[in-house]
Design a protein around this motif. Structure first.
Motif, mmCIF file in Angstrom:
data_model
loop_
_atom_site.group_PDB
_atom_site.id
_atom_site.type_symbol
_atom_site.label_atom_id
_atom_site.label_comp_id
_atom_site.label_asym_id
_atom_site.label_seq_id
_atom_site.Cartn_x
_atom_site.Cartn_y
_atom_site.Cartn_z
ATOM 1 N N LEU A 377 0.843 -1.194 0.000
ATOM 2 C CA LEU A 377 0.000 0.000 0.000
ATOM 3 C C LEU A 377 0.884 1.252 0.000
ATOM 4 O O LEU A 377 0.669 2.181 -0.786
ATOM 5 N N LYS A 378 1.911 1.236 0.861
ATOM 6 C CA LYS A 378 2.813 2.393 0.956
ATOM 7 C C LYS A 378 3.492 2.646 -0.392
ATOM 8 O O LYS A 378 3.588 3.790 -0.852
ATOM 9 N N SER A 379 3.961 1.563 -1.011
ATOM 10 C CA SER A 379 4.638 1.692 -2.294
ATOM 11 C C SER A 379 3.668 2.219 -3.354
ATOM 12 O O SER A 379 4.028 3.083 -4.166
ATOM 13 N N ASN A 380 2.431 1.748 -3.329
ATOM 14 C CA ASN A 380 1.443 2.231 -4.305
ATOM 15 C C ASN A 380 1.073 3.687 -4.059
ATOM 16 O O ASN A 380 0.857 4.445 -5.011
ATOM 17 N N GLU A 381 0.990 4.089 -2.779
ATOM 18 C CA GLU A 381 0.623 5.485 -2.479
ATOM 19 C C GLU A 381 1.615 6.475 -3.077
ATOM 20 O O GLU A 381 1.248 7.572 -3.468
ATOM 21 N N LYS A 382 2.863 6.028 -3.175
ATOM 22 C CA LYS A 382 3.895 6.905 -3.763
ATOM 23 C C LYS A 382 3.635 7.182 -5.248
ATOM 24 O O LYS A 382 4.225 8.087 -5.835
ATOM 25 N N GLU A 383 2.803 6.334 -5.865
ATOM 26 C CA GLU A 383 2.554 6.475 -7.307
ATOM 27 C C GLU A 383 1.457 7.499 -7.618
ATOM 28 O O GLU A 383 1.273 7.870 -8.780
ATOM 29 N N ILE A 384 0.727 7.948 -6.589
ATOM 30 C CA ILE A 384 -0.396 8.867 -6.844
ATOM 31 C C ILE A 384 0.122 10.130 -7.523
ATOM 32 O O ILE A 384 1.113 10.709 -7.095
ATOM 33 N N GLY A 385 -0.558 10.505 -8.618
ATOM 34 C CA GLY A 385 -0.156 11.702 -9.366
ATOM 35 C C GLY A 385 0.812 11.394 -10.501
ATOM 36 O O GLY A 385 1.049 12.228 -11.364
ATOM 37 N N GLU A 429 -3.041 8.474 -15.418
ATOM 38 C CA GLU A 429 -2.457 9.085 -14.222
ATOM 39 C C GLU A 429 -3.080 8.424 -12.994
ATOM 40 O O GLU A 429 -4.302 8.245 -12.930
ATOM 41 N N VAL A 430 -2.254 8.095 -12.019
ATOM 42 C CA VAL A 430 -2.748 7.396 -10.834
ATOM 43 C C VAL A 430 -3.505 8.383 -9.941
ATOM 44 O O VAL A 430 -2.990 9.444 -9.594
ATOM 45 N N VAL A 431 -4.752 8.004 -9.598
ATOM 46 C CA VAL A 431 -5.601 8.890 -8.794
ATOM 47 C C VAL A 431 -5.703 8.377 -7.355
ATOM 48 O O VAL A 431 -5.601 9.136 -6.396
ATOM 49 N N SER A 432 -5.935 7.081 -7.192
ATOM 50 C CA SER A 432 -5.988 6.505 -5.842
ATOM 51 C C SER A 432 -5.516 5.054 -5.925
ATOM 52 O O SER A 432 -5.376 4.506 -7.026
ATOM 53 N N VAL A 433 -5.270 4.448 -4.764
ATOM 54 C CA VAL A 433 -4.682 3.102 -4.798
ATOM 55 C C VAL A 433 -5.254 2.186 -3.720
ATOM 56 O O VAL A 433 -5.810 2.648 -2.727
ATOM 57 N N THR A 434 -5.122 0.891 -3.956
ATOM 58 C CA THR A 434 -5.281 -0.109 -2.889
ATOM 59 C C THR A 434 -3.918 -0.793 -2.773
ATOM 60 O O THR A 434 -2.990 -0.430 -3.505
ATOM 61 N N SER A 435 -3.806 -1.822 -1.926
ATOM 62 C CA SER A 435 -2.503 -2.484 -1.824
ATOM 63 C C SER A 435 -2.204 -3.319 -3.069
ATOM 64 O O SER A 435 -1.063 -3.684 -3.318
ATOM 65 N N ALA A 436 -3.245 -3.602 -3.888
ATOM 66 C CA ALA A 436 -3.025 -4.454 -5.058
ATOM 67 C C ALA A 436 -3.123 -3.716 -6.391
ATOM 68 O O ALA A 436 -2.618 -4.204 -7.397
ATOM 69 N N THR A 437 -3.773 -2.535 -6.407
ATOM 70 C CA THR A 437 -4.126 -1.916 -7.683
ATOM 71 C C THR A 437 -3.942 -0.403 -7.660
ATOM 72 O O THR A 437 -4.164 0.244 -6.632
ATOM 73 N N LEU A 438 -3.575 0.147 -8.835
ATOM 74 C CA LEU A 438 -3.547 1.598 -9.005
ATOM 75 C C LEU A 438 -4.808 1.991 -9.783
ATOM 76 O O LEU A 438 -5.040 1.479 -10.884
ATOM 77 N N LEU A 439 -5.627 2.871 -9.205
ATOM 78 C CA LEU A 439 -6.844 3.323 -9.887
ATOM 79 C C LEU A 439 -6.501 4.625 -10.604
ATOM 80 O O LEU A 439 -6.013 5.569 -9.984
ATOM 81 N N CYS A 440 -6.739 4.638 -11.917
ATOM 82 C CA CYS A 440 -6.169 5.718 -12.732
ATOM 83 C C CYS A 440 -7.225 6.433 -13.564
ATOM 84 O O CYS A 440 -8.304 5.905 -13.816
ATOM 85 N N ARG A 441 -6.863 7.673 -14.029
ATOM 86 C CA ARG A 441 -7.698 8.361 -15.012
ATOM 87 C C ARG A 441 -6.920 8.462 -16.315
ATOM 88 O O ARG A 441 -5.686 8.357 -16.324
ATOM 89 N N ARG A 442 -7.650 8.653 -17.410
ATOM 90 C CA ARG A 442 -7.004 8.720 -18.723
ATOM 91 C C ARG A 442 -6.400 10.101 -18.919
ATOM 92 O O ARG A 442 -6.999 11.099 -18.558
ATOM 93 N N ILE A 443 -5.243 10.179 -19.516
ATOM 94 C CA ILE A 443 -4.711 11.484 -19.897
ATOM 95 C C ILE A 443 -4.345 11.529 -21.376
ATOM 96 O O ILE A 443 -3.788 12.487 -21.857
#
Ligand code: SAH
Ligand code: SF4
Ligand code: F3S
Length: 444
Positions: A377-385, A429-443
């Motif tokens: 989860l921590k590693s995924n949170e770093k991907e936000i944005g 672009e990564v908007v929010s995350v879980t410990s398994a997945t990056l939830l993203c929007r299209r750019i």
């Protein structure tokens, strides 16, 4: 162009194959199918219709083998229903148990014996089971075009070497797969080219220790470069890297090529230098942490994943704490985590008693799994944005209006669909995350 898809011609005798174990076994099943198709067989995915039932097996932990014994009992039910059905056990368990399996099945073939499968099938008779478990110093199946068994036709495995020369004390692989040998580099590049021409967008180069690849002066970094040059739109992945061998040259080669995915699977096994010594991993905690620092200094966005073994012989509470603290320090993106399983014949089985009680092993493993959940989860949170280029695998499981696919780091991304197909690339672009997945929007 060669046919790399399964033949399903109903007039041919039919083979059904189940695959267990690692990615190399998945690719080996594709090699076996290629050899059997050339000998006149076709594939079936329905065991009820099979003339030949094969299980390509794994011996890495005891529970992997127990599963196969259970499956053999089920295969025998097919044999009772239809006379003449042949049951074959191939792969690592065949190599380890040899004759012991002959009592239960018709064919036993080890990882270097697949070329003899057609003869074994021909020779087999009710009272005459067939076995070939010779290991080879040369066999790499370099000339065989694997028949691809994956479903979506975008990502394929290419074995670049076989066997393993590292005698990690807990590990059965050197006994089931034999000596390490590297495959002709040109046949690897040709196979990548063939996959590209067949619409594949990603190849994963496989070996137990890819960093020790060596063929006529070509090392692994050189090979990576050659495969990356097949096409800039063909993604290149690889597995597994050994921490003692991953070189700066490989790291810089990755950094130079946008299509070599920024992901390294770097199994640590333990965070305790005492355990690493007993495991004969040939590196210590400090060496491992230095390699991680090096990777991240050259490629800050590189995904790093790992394997961990809980409860190896003599593991103290302090050793276990060292593993947890290393995991907290590194923050792996994900990990495969196992309880130690003693394998007969290995160095550890002779030298070190399997002395950690089941309850302790399980408790430690559970702690490791829980910590990794928090770290993922921590590693995924770093991907936000962050913006990622994702290779579409297909519709997301939860929502058919969304797609899923992996970023270069190997992280799973989910994002709105605009009708793209598997194999297309999307920018997200990564908007929010879980410990398994990056939830993203299209750019894009
Ligand atoms: N060649 C790879 C590992 C291949 S086996 C490497 O050296 O990293 C895959 C994983 O299975 C290993 O990384 C290890 O974590 C696990 N494993 C191997 N033998 C095991 C055993 N006896 N008990 C539990 N896990 C084991
Ligand atoms: Fe097993 Fe070690 Fe070889 Fe990996 S490097 S396959 S763990 S002996
Ligand atoms: Fe298992 Fe053999 Fe792979 S033991 S992990 S199938 S090399």
């Amino acid at each position: 162009m060669r046919n790399i898809k399964p033949i399903t011609d109903p007039s041919r005798p039919k083979v059904y194959i189940e695959t267990y174990g690692c990615q190399m076994n998945v690719n080996d099943s594709e090699v076996i199918l290629s050899i059997l198709q050339d000998a006149g067989y076709a594939l079936t995915e329905n065991i009820e219709q099979a003339d030949v039932i094969l299980a390509n097996t794994c011996s890495i932990r005891d529970n992997a083998e127990q599963r196969i014994w259970g499956r053999i009992d089920q295969f025998k039910i097919q044999k009772k229903k239809r006379k003449g059905v042949i049951i074959g056990i191939v792969g690592c368990m065949a190599e380890r148990l040899k004759d012991e399996l002959l009592k239960a099945v018709d064919i036993v073939a080890g990882p270097d014996s697949y070329r003899s499968m057609p003869e074994l099938l021909k020779a087999v008779a009710p009272e005459s089971p067939q076995i070939d478990v010779l290991l080879s110093h040369e066999e790499t199946y370099a000339d065989i075009s694997p028949v691809r068994l994956d479903k979506n036709g975008i990502s394929a495995f290419i074995s670049i070497m076989r066997g393993c020369n590292n005698v990690c004390s807990y590990c059965i692989v050197p006994y089931t797969r034999g000596r390490e040998r590297s495959r002709d580099a040109h046949t690897i590049v040709r196979e990548a080219q063939e996959l590209w021409e067949n619409g594949y967008k990603e190849v994963t180069l496989l070996g137990q220790n890819v960093d020790s690849y060596q063929w006529e002066g070509i090392d692994f970094a050189d090979l990576l470069e050659m495969v990356a040059a097949v096409n800039p739109e063909l993604r290149v992945r690889f597995s597994t890297s050994h921490p003692k061998d991953i070189s700066d040259k490989v790291i810089y080669t990755m950094a130079r090529h946008a299509n070599i995915c920024r992901h390294i699977h770097l199994p640590v096994q333990s965070g305790s230098s005492v355990m690493l010594e007993k495991m004969r991993r040939k590196y210590d905690r400090e060496w491992y942490l230095e390699r991680v620092d090096k990777i991240r200094s050259v490629m800050p966005d590189c995904g790093i994943t790992t394997d961990v073994i809980a409860g190896f012989s003599g593991e103290t509470e302090q050793d276990h704490q060292d593993t947890l603290s290393l995991m907290e320090k590194v923050v792996f993106d994900s990990a495969f985590m196992f309880a130690y399983s003693e394998r007969p014949g290995t160095l550890a089985s002779k030298k070190y008693p399997d002395d950690i009680p089941y309850e302790t092993k399980t408790a430690r493993l559970n702690e490791i799994i829980a910590l990794q959940g928090r770290m993922s989860l921590k590693s995924n949170e770093k991907e936000i944005g962050k913006v990622m280029k994702v290779l579409v695998e297909g519709p997301s499981k939860k929502n058919p209006d969304e797609l899923c696919g992996r970023a270069g780091s190997n992280k799973m991304c989910v994002f709105p669909s605009r009708g793209e197909k598997p194999g297309d690339y999307c920018e997200v672009e990564v908007v929010s995350v879980t410990s398994a997945t990056l939830l993203c929007r299209r750019i894009d």
